[in-house]
Design a protein around this motif. Structure first.
Motif, short mmCIF file in Angstrom:
data_model
loop_
_atom_site.label_atom_id
_atom_site.label_comp_id
_atom_site.label_asym_id
_atom_site.label_seq_id
_atom_site.Cartn_x
_atom_site.Cartn_y
_atom_site.Cartn_z
N TYR A 126 0.65 -1.68 0.17
CA TYR A 126 0.26 -0.34 0.45
C TYR A 126 0.52 1.15 -0.02
N ASP A 127 1.78 1.11 0.95
CA ASP A 127 3.17 2.60 0.77
C ASP A 127 3.13 2.79 -0.89
N SER A 128 3.67 1.54 -2.10
CA SER A 128 4.70 2.12 -2.86
C SER A 128 3.23 2.41 -3.63
N ALA A 129 1.73 2.02 -3.75
CA ALA A 129 0.55 1.97 -4.80
C ALA A 129 0.04 3.64 -3.91
N LEU A 130 -0.59 4.43 -2.95
CA LEU A 130 -0.18 5.65 -2.35
C LEU A 130 1.20 6.04 -3.09
N TYR A 131 2.10 6.07 -2.95
CA TYR A 131 3.09 7.15 -3.28
C TYR A 131 2.85 6.97 -5.09
N TYR A 132 2.19 6.24 -5.94
CA TYR A 132 2.27 6.46 -7.26
C TYR A 132 1.21 6.93 -7.73
N ALA A 133 0.07 6.86 -6.12
CA ALA A 133 -1.34 7.62 -6.75
C ALA A 133 -1.01 8.93 -6.61
N LYS A 134 -0.38 9.16 -5.46
CA LYS A 134 -0.09 10.61 -5.01
C LYS A 134 0.75 11.84 -6.65
N PHE A 135 1.08 10.57 -7.09
CA PHE A 135 2.15 11.03 -8.20
C PHE A 135 1.28 11.73 -9.57
N ILE A 136 0.15 10.35 -9.54
CA ILE A 136 -0.28 10.85 -10.53
C ILE A 136 -1.40 12.01 -10.63
N GLU A 137 -2.10 12.53 -8.72
CA GLU A 137 -2.65 13.41 -8.80
C GLU A 137 -1.91 14.74 -9.00
N SER A 138 -1.05 14.47 -8.62
CA SER A 138 -0.54 15.51 -8.40
C SER A 138 0.97 15.89 -9.25
N SER A 139 0.34 15.17 -10.58
CA SER A 139 0.69 15.63 -11.81
C SER A 139 0.19 16.32 -13.18
N PRO A 140 0.24 17.48 -13.98
CA PRO A 140 0.05 18.38 -14.27
C PRO A 140 -0.30 17.39 -16.09
N TYR A 141 0.04 16.34 -15.97
CA TYR A 141 0.45 16.37 -17.59
C TYR A 141 -0.45 14.84 -17.23
#
Length: 295
Positions: free
Chosen positions: A254-269
Motif C-alpha cells: 500500500y505504501d508504494s501504491a499510495l506513492y504512485y497514486a499521489k504522483f499521478i494526482e499531482s502531475s499536470p500531465y
C-alpha cells in the motif's frame, strides 16, 4: 438514449456500410472556398508547427459545412474539415457530434457506399480520423469496435506510407485485445511489431500494452516489470504510473501504491481519467495503513 449508446449505434451504421454526409448547422452566411481553405491551412499550421488544437470553432464549422456541400469535388478538403471539426468537438466534450463528424470524414474517399473517388488521396488524415474513433470506443469500453477502428486507421497510415503511425495503429489494436484479456492474440501481435518495427517510440509503447494485459490477467509482478521496461525506454507517460499503482495495490503493497497514486494526482500531465482511477487508492490506503498501525 445515452451518449455511449448513440456513439455505438453510429459506429454500427458505419460498419454496416451505410453512407451519408453529416453537415454542420451554421446560421451565418456560407464561407467561400477561399475562406474555407484558409481555415484548413491555419489548422494544418497549428497542428504541425505548434502541436496544438486550432480552436476557432465558428471557422471550422463553416469549413465543415462548405466542403460538405462539395465533398465529391474536394474530398481531401472535406476529410480535413471533418477531422479538425470533429477533434474540436471531442475536446469540448460533445462526443456524439464529434463522432458524427468523424464518420462523415470516413465517407470522403467514396462516391457512395464502397464506390471509390479516384482523386481522394489524403490517407494520413483518414488515419487520424479512425484513430480518434478508436480512442472514443476505447474510452467507453467498446474494445472490439475500438479494434475495428484502429485496424482501419493502421490500413490508412500504411497507404499514406507513414510507417511509425502504422505500427502505432497495430499497437493500438493489440491494446484492444489486451483489454479483452486475450493473452496469446495480444502477444502475437506485439511480437510481430517488435520483429518488423524499428521506431523506438513504438517499441517502448509495446511495454505499456503488455503492462495493461498483465494487469487485466492479474499478473501483477509482470505488470510492474513491464512498466519498468517502458520507463527504461524513456516513456514516462502517466498510464505506466497508473498501472504500477494498481499493481502495487493488488499486491497489498500500500505504501508504494499510495506513492504512485499521489504522483499521478499531482502531475499536470495526468488526464482526468487517470486521476479518477487513483481516487480509490488515495482514499482507501490511508484507512488501511491506519488500521494496520493500530493492530
Amino acid at each position: 438514449m445515452t451518449h455511449r449508446t448513440y456513439i455505438v449505434l453510429l459506429l454500427l451504421c458505419l460498419l454496416s456500410g451505410m453512407q451519408g454526409t453529416v453537415c454542420a448547422t451554421s446560421q451565418s452566411s456560407p464561407f467561400t472556398f477561399h475562406e474555407a481553405r484558409q481555415t484548413l491551412a491555419a489548422a494544418d499550421s497549428v497542428r504541425v508547427n505548434e502541436h496544438r488544437l486550432y480552436d476557432d470553432s465558428l471557422a471550422l464549422a463553416e469549413a465543415y459545412t462548405t466542403f460538405g456541400r462539395w465533398r465529391l469535388v474536394c474530398p481531401n478538403d472535406y476529410a480535413r474539415a471533418c477531422y479538425y471539426y470533429g477533434y474540436l468537438l471531442r475536446q469540448h466534450g460533445d462526443h456524439v457530434a464529434a463522432m458524427q463528424a468523424f464518420i462523415a470524414g470516413t465517407h470522403a474517399p467514396y462516391i457512395q457506399r464502397v464506390a471509390p473517388l479516384p482523386w481522394f488521396n489524403d490517407y494520413h488524415i483518414l488515419g487520424r480520423i479512425y484513430t480518434n474513433m478508436g480512442t472514443m470506443c476505447h474510452l467507453v469500453d467498446e474494445f472490439q469496435l475500438g479494434y475495428d477502428m484502429y485496424e482501419r486507421s493502421a490500413i490508412a497510415f500504411q497507404k499514406s506510407r507513414d510507417t511509425a503511425l502504422y505500427y502505432y495503429g497495430l499497437n493500438a489494436m493489440a491494446l484492444e485485445l489486451a483489454e479483452q484479456k486475450l493473452h496469446d492474440e495480444t502477444l502475437t501481435m506485439l511480437d510481430n511489431i517488435e520483429q518488423n518495427c524499428t521506431d523506438s517510440g513504438v517499441l517502448a509503447k509495446l511495454w505499456e500494452t503488455k503492462a495493461i494485459l498483465y494487469l487485466n490477467l492479474e499478473k501483477y509482478d509482470s505488470t510492474i516489470y513491464a512498466v519498468e521496461q517502458l520507463q527504461s525506454r524513456g516513456n514516462y507517460e502517466s498510464t505506466g504510473y497508473v498501472r504500477k499503482a494498481q499493481a502495487y495495490w493488488a499486491l497489498q503493497q500500500y505504501d508504494s501504491a499510495l506513492y504512485y497514486a499521489k504522483f499521478i494526482e499531482s502531475s499536470p500531465y495526468s488526464s482526468k481519467q487517470d486521476k479518477y482511477h487513483m481516487l480509490y487508492i488515495l482514499i482507501s490506503v490511508p484507512l488501511k495503513l491506519g488500521t494496520f498501525k493500530n493492530l
